[in-house]
Design a protein around this motif. Structure first.
Motif, PDB file in Angstrom:
ATOM      1  N   GLU A   4     -36.888 -44.339  27.784  1.00 48.85           N
ATOM      2  CA  GLU A   4     -36.182 -43.273  28.502  1.00 48.85           C
ATOM      3  C   GLU A   4     -35.494 -42.395  27.445  1.00 48.85           C
ATOM      4  O   GLU A   4     -34.424 -42.741  26.957  1.00 48.85           O
ATOM      5  CB  GLU A   4     -35.191 -43.862  29.489  1.00 48.85           C
ATOM      6  CG  GLU A   4     -35.877 -44.647  30.600  1.00 48.85           C
ATOM      7  CD  GLU A   4     -34.921 -45.213  31.618  1.00 48.85           C
ATOM      8  OE1 GLU A   4     -35.268 -45.235  32.804  1.00 48.85           O
ATOM      9  OE2 GLU A   4     -33.818 -45.651  31.225  1.00 48.85           O
ATOM     10  N   LEU A   5     -36.127 -41.303  27.112  1.00 49.72           N
ATOM     11  CA  LEU A   5     -35.678 -40.493  25.985  1.00 49.72           C
ATOM     12  C   LEU A   5     -34.405 -39.720  26.289  1.00 49.72           C
ATOM     13  O   LEU A   5     -33.624 -39.416  25.380  1.00 49.72           O
ATOM     14  CB  LEU A   5     -36.786 -39.518  25.572  1.00 49.72           C
ATOM     15  CG  LEU A   5     -38.146 -40.151  25.209  1.00 49.72           C
ATOM     16  CD1 LEU A   5     -39.114 -39.071  24.756  1.00 49.72           C
ATOM     17  CD2 LEU A   5     -37.980 -41.221  24.136  1.00 49.72           C
ATOM     18  N   THR A   6     -34.200 -39.376  27.542  1.00 50.64           N
ATOM     19  CA  THR A   6     -33.030 -38.598  27.949  1.00 50.64           C
ATOM     20  C   THR A   6     -32.875 -38.725  29.456  1.00 50.64           C
ATOM     21  O   THR A   6     -33.857 -38.977  30.167  1.00 50.64           O
ATOM     22  CB  THR A   6     -33.191 -37.113  27.571  1.00 50.64           C
ATOM     23  OG1 THR A   6     -32.019 -36.390  27.963  1.00 50.64           O
ATOM     24  CG2 THR A   6     -34.399 -36.493  28.251  1.00 50.64           C
ATOM     25  N   LEU A  51     -43.153 -42.561  27.924  1.00 49.63           N
ATOM     26  CA  LEU A  51     -42.088 -41.665  27.493  1.00 49.63           C
ATOM     27  C   LEU A  51     -41.547 -40.951  28.721  1.00 49.63           C
ATOM     28  O   LEU A  51     -42.211 -40.098  29.316  1.00 49.63           O
ATOM     29  CB  LEU A  51     -42.625 -40.674  26.464  1.00 49.63           C
ATOM     30  CG  LEU A  51     -43.285 -41.327  25.240  1.00 49.63           C
ATOM     31  CD1 LEU A  51     -43.975 -40.281  24.391  1.00 49.63           C
ATOM     32  CD2 LEU A  51     -42.265 -42.092  24.422  1.00 49.63           C
ATOM     33  N   SER A  52     -40.314 -41.311  29.093  1.00 52.23           N
ATOM     34  CA  SER A  52     -39.799 -40.898  30.379  1.00 52.23           C
ATOM     35  C   SER A  52     -38.396 -40.335  30.250  1.00 52.23           C
ATOM     36  O   SER A  52     -37.882 -40.098  29.163  1.00 52.23           O
ATOM     37  CB  SER A  52     -39.844 -42.106  31.335  1.00 52.23           C
ATOM     38  OG  SER A  52     -39.370 -41.771  32.607  1.00 52.23           O
ATOM     39  N   GLY A  53     -37.739 -40.143  31.388  1.00 55.58           N
ATOM     40  CA  GLY A  53     -36.384 -39.605  31.427  1.00 55.58           C
ATOM     41  C   GLY A  53     -35.715 -39.950  32.737  1.00 55.58           C
ATOM     42  O   GLY A  53     -36.000 -41.002  33.309  1.00 55.58           O
ATOM     43  N   PRO A 241     -31.631 -43.922  26.995  1.00 49.65           N
ATOM     44  CA  PRO A 241     -31.398 -42.858  26.008  1.00 49.65           C
ATOM     45  C   PRO A 241     -30.359 -43.195  24.942  1.00 49.65           C
ATOM     46  O   PRO A 241     -30.475 -42.742  23.803  1.00 49.65           O
ATOM     47  CB  PRO A 241     -30.925 -41.678  26.879  1.00 49.65           C
ATOM     48  CG  PRO A 241     -31.560 -41.919  28.205  1.00 49.65           C
ATOM     49  CD  PRO A 241     -31.556 -43.406  28.378  1.00 49.65           C
ATOM     50  N   ASN A 242     -29.357 -44.007  25.299  1.00 51.34           N
ATOM     51  CA  ASN A 242     -28.301 -44.349  24.341  1.00 51.34           C
ATOM     52  C   ASN A 242     -28.630 -45.592  23.519  1.00 51.34           C
ATOM     53  O   ASN A 242     -27.809 -46.060  22.732  1.00 51.34           O
ATOM     54  CB  ASN A 242     -26.970 -44.558  25.063  1.00 51.34           C
ATOM     55  CG  ASN A 242     -26.995 -45.777  25.984  1.00 51.34           C
ATOM     56  OD1 ASN A 242     -28.076 -46.274  26.328  1.00 51.34           O
ATOM     57  ND2 ASN A 242     -25.827 -46.245  26.378  1.00 51.34           N
ATOM     58  N   GLY A 243     -29.830 -46.163  23.732  1.00 49.18           N
ATOM     59  CA  GLY A 243     -30.236 -47.333  22.967  1.00 49.18           C
ATOM     60  C   GLY A 243     -30.039 -48.658  23.675  1.00 49.18           C
ATOM     61  O   GLY A 243     -30.419 -49.708  23.141  1.00 49.18           O
TER      62      GLY A 243
END
Length: 348
Positions: A4-6, A51-53, A241-243
């Motif tokens: 979840e990239l963002t 690769l998602s969000g 997104p934050n790891g």
């Protein structure tokens, strides 16, 4: 692995399962950090990365992330709403090694789709789907089903055929994040579900060999819980997104869960040794009736996040199960939804 990239997104979908409070995810992993995580994932044995969000296309370094994943031999899938997927952008992503694209649609009807998304986006989604097929990439079309659009299941199948999609996912809404807040308005009736299931069965026969149709059922109506991600910490993991590293996207909502983070630990250590990933692995943690249930290796006691949301206890038998001592909670939710005539959907 779901990367979840963002959580940034231009849409306002009331059924979104992303977290409601986004401040904790504002400090997103950098390109170099994602490169390390992807390398560790490949070493761990991960074969596919989604690769998602949010909307991953808002990441300017998306091509760099994708190229690194491709270089590691990972199969890459872009999960997108299609906004910003221009011919030039798709060309750059394809050159970086993109293998597959999944585009979400809100409905087969343009005005309804735009209303559900909170933005005039439907036409651009169709254009993005055409670009994907013209580029020679496999295309999955995804639609989250709920009370407002489940009656269009057949039309969504025909839309997928017109767009030359290889795969169609019709998934009943999962009630986390915004979807949980809006559940009362989103939950379909039993009659709607029965009609949709009949439509999907007929469509599978009609389009066999041309379009793969995946149908994710609602587990709140039939007394059978959904399997928890093939078992908690079983086959897949999510990196937020934050790891934060999680056994599933919603696990971070469970209070008291010590969530590991890839900034502080390696992925192999997280997978094999972290408390979070081992908490509900296997069957030893189960109580009755799960412990002696012949389905325990099939549904894994149901969803831990749903169990927590409904009972306050993540170790409880999922109340979606007819054998759960808390099943009355689900019956009440379903009965309440049946009594709402045409509830309007709020925006996320």
């Amino acid at each position: 692995m779901l990367a979840e990239l963002t959580y940034r997104c231009p849409l306002r979908c009331a059924y979104c399962s992303n977290p409601v409070e986004l401040d904790a995810y504002a400090d997103e992993l950098t390109l170099s950090q994602w490169r390390r995580v992807l390398a560790e994932a490949r070493e761990l044995g991960v074969l596919q990365v989604h690769l998602s969000g949010g909307e991953p296309l808002v990441r300017r370094d998306l091509a760099g992330i994708l190229a690194h994943a491709h270089g590691l031999g990972l199969y890459t899938s872009l999960i997108t709403g299609g906004q910003g997927l221009t011919a030039a952008r798709l060309s750059a992503l394809t050159a970086a090694g993109l293998d597959h694209v999944q585009i979400s649609v809100q409905s087969s009807d343009a005005p309804e789709a735009d209303a559900l998304a909170g933005r005039p986006v439907h036409r651009r989604k169709l254009a993005a789907a055409a670009l994907v097929k013209d580029a020679g990439l496999p295309l999955t079309l995804n639609a989250v089903l709920h009370r407002a659009n489940i009656g269009r299941a057949g039309a969504l199948v025909e839309l997928a055929v017109r767009l030359r999609a290889d795969r169609l996912e019709l998934a009943n809404a999962q009630y986390y994040g915004w979807a949980l807040l809006n559940r009362r308005a989103l939950l379909p009736t039993r009659e709607q579900l029965t009609d949709a299931e009949s439509v999907v069965r007929a469509a599978r026969e009609r389009h066999a060999g041309r379009l793969e149709i995946v149908y994710v059922v609602s587990d709140l109506h039939d007394g059978v819980p959904k399997p928890c991600m093939h078992g908690w910490g079983g086959r897949q993991l999510t990196v937020a997104p934050n790891g934060d590293a999680l056994p599933c996207s919603a696990a971070g909502r469970i209070p008291g869960l010590v969530v590991p983070n890839v900034r502080r630990a390696g992925l192999a250590d997280i997978w094999f040794r972290s408390e979070a990933f081992n908490l509900f692995r296997g069957t030893e943690w189960m109580r009755e009736p799960c412990r002696s249930c012949p389905r325990k290796e099939i549904d894994h006691g149901g969803c831990r996040c749903q169990a927590f949301q409904l009972t306050g206890d993540a170790a409880a038998t999922d109340p979606a199960c007819a054998l759960s001592p808390h099943h009355a909670l689900v019956r009440d939710i379903v009965r309440d939804a049946e009594a709402i005539p045409g509830a309007a959907l709020p925006r996320g």
